[in-house]
Enzyme design. Structure first.
Site, PDB file in Angstrom:
ATOM      1  CE  LYS A 163      56.715  54.667  28.939  1.00  0.00           C
ATOM      2  NZ  LYS A 163      57.777  54.052  28.116  1.00  0.00           N
ATOM      3  CB  THR A 193      55.165  54.418  24.845  1.00  0.00           C
ATOM      4  OG1 THR A 193      56.508  53.953  24.856  1.00  0.00           O
ATOM      5  CG2 THR A 193      54.330  53.565  23.901  1.00  0.00           C
ATOM      6  CG  ASP A 194      60.339  58.671  26.452  1.00  0.00           C
ATOM      7  OD1 ASP A 194      60.532  58.186  27.583  1.00  0.00           O
ATOM      8  OD2 ASP A 194      60.806  59.779  26.091  1.00  0.00           O
ATOM      9  CG  PHE A 254      25.272  31.778  53.996  1.00  0.00           C
ATOM     10  CD1 PHE A 254      24.579  32.496  53.034  1.00  0.00           C
ATOM     11  CD2 PHE A 254      25.978  30.649  53.595  1.00  0.00           C
ATOM     12  CE1 PHE A 254      24.587  32.114  51.703  1.00  0.00           C
ATOM     13  CE2 PHE A 254      25.997  30.255  52.262  1.00  0.00           C
ATOM     14  CZ  PHE A 254      25.302  30.992  51.316  1.00  0.00           C
ATOM     15  NE  ARG A 292      27.839  35.051  57.141  1.00  0.00           N
ATOM     16  CZ  ARG A 292      28.006  34.719  55.861  1.00  0.00           C
ATOM     17  NH1 ARG A 292      28.744  33.672  55.540  1.00  0.00           N
ATOM     18  NH2 ARG A 292      27.427  35.442  54.904  1.00  0.00           N
ATOM     19  CB  VAL A 335      28.358  38.406  50.661  1.00  0.00           C
ATOM     20  CG1 VAL A 335      29.131  39.483  49.908  1.00  0.00           C
ATOM     21  CG2 VAL A 335      29.131  37.980  51.893  1.00  0.00           C
ATOM     22  CD  GLN A 336      25.769  35.657  47.514  1.00  0.00           C
ATOM     23  OE1 GLN A 336      25.751  35.798  48.744  1.00  0.00           O
ATOM     24  NE2 GLN A 336      26.342  34.608  46.938  1.00  0.00           N
ATOM     25  CG  ASN A 390      32.074  35.654  52.857  1.00  0.00           C
ATOM     26  OD1 ASN A 390      32.467  36.323  53.810  1.00  0.00           O
ATOM     27  ND2 ASN A 390      31.081  34.784  52.951  1.00  0.00           N
ATOM     28  CG  HIS A 435      35.644  32.547  54.622  1.00  0.00           C
ATOM     29  ND1 HIS A 435      34.284  32.711  54.491  1.00  0.00           N
ATOM     30  CD2 HIS A 435      36.087  32.142  53.406  1.00  0.00           C
ATOM     31  CE1 HIS A 435      33.925  32.422  53.255  1.00  0.00           C
ATOM     32  NE2 HIS A 435      34.995  32.072  52.578  1.00  0.00           N
TER      33      HIS A 435
END
Length: 305
Positions: A13, A59-60, A161, A178, A233-234, A260, A262
């Site tokens: 569920k 599932t109920d 970068f 940046r 970012v890496q 990332n 921007h």
């Protein structure tokens, strides 16, 4: 299975929403809202091949169990502990169930402050969500994964970068200045392999969630005054993962997804001034489509995520 076929199945569920209020004796209320998804691995093959539902947990019934177990939790508890309680119930109560997977997303309701004082029963919705997934086998084998969704962060400088591959399709200029913005999704797996190995400390998982989040943020931003430079970012993602595993020995792995998002410096020209005028890194066009997609998983040697 007969007839040359092999059947792998599970049922459950999804998106069972439940809110739970706990009331202290002094009139202070506590509130949690959970979105619960349940998946059961069970021996109910006749339901598929013979139309015999006698071994199926409806599932109920699973949905109703979520509400009943929430009611039984008379003391406030972290979302991981509630997931473990549900998994224990399904794997022990039903002989057909061989394993349970419980995934819960907790909404970030936060207590409000009025005139500097915490309100006894007032809450506001925050941003990032606390997640967990518990996998429990009937034998007691356990995996607990916790995480964060939607942790949006931004710093207006100390990011660059440079030195990336340049070819005939490359238009991006290199820069040492940046903005860096992302929405962090983090998943970390605990080393616990059985129910008996889970720490008995009250609110252990809630404290770990807050501590891991603080470490990730501190590594992303650096110290309050000077900050920390991000060459990509890496690189920042790796530093965050490495610091988290170094700080918390009970974690065996951590996965980070950091798109990332921007903020592009606005450049303008006009009829009177046809030259492109850069706005001095203070006016930007926010855009998140398309965006860079960066993700990685860092694990301890010999561990598996």
């Amino acid at each position: 299975m007969e007839d040359g076929f092999k059947l792998q199945q599970r049922h459950g569920k999804a998106r069972v929403r439940v809110g739970r209020v706990w009331r202290d004796g002094d009139g202070t209320h506590h509130f949690s809202e959970w979105n619960v998804s349940i998946s059961l691995l069970s021996d109910c093959l006749p339901a598929y091949v013979a139309g015999d539902n006698s071994d199926i947990v409806a599932t109920d019934t699973m949905k109703n169990t979520v509400y009943a177990k929430a009611k039984e939790c008379s003391q406030r508890l972290p979302v991981e502990d509630f997931a473990i309680e549900l998994a224990k119930h399904f794997t022990s109560y039903y002989k057909q169930v061989t394993a349970a997977i419980i995934r819960i997303v907790e909404k970030p309701w936060e207590r409000v402050n009025i005139n500097g004082r915490p309100h006894a029963h007032g809450f506001k919705l925050g941003s990032e969500k606390h997640t967990t997934e518990v996998f429990l086998e009937k034998s007691g084998v356990l995996q607990v994964t916790s995480g964060i969704e939607g942790l949006a962060v931004l710093k207006t400088t100390k990011s660059g970068f440079e030195g990336f591959i340049r070819d005939k399709y490359t238009m991006l200029p290199e820069t040492q200045e940046r903005m860096l913005a992302t929405e962090i999704t983090a998943l970390w797996r605990y080393s616990f392999k059985s129910l008996s190995s889970v720490p008995m400390k009250n609110h252990y998982f809630a404290e770990m969630y807050m501590d891991v989040k603080k470490v990730l943020l501190r590594t992303f931003f650096g110290c309050p005054k000077e900050g920390v430079y991000s060459p990509s970012v890496q690189s920042t993602l790796y530093d965050m993962a490495k610091v988290a595993l170094g700080r918390f020995p009970e974690l065996v792995s951590i996965q980070l997804k950091m798109p990332n998002l921007h903020f592009l410096p606005v450049n303008l020209s006009s009829k009177d001034n046809p030259a492109i005028v850069k706005f001095g890194d203070d006016v930007y066009l926010p855009t998140d489509e398309p965006h860079g997609s960066i993700e990685a998983t860092l694990s301890r040697i010999h561990s598996k995520i």
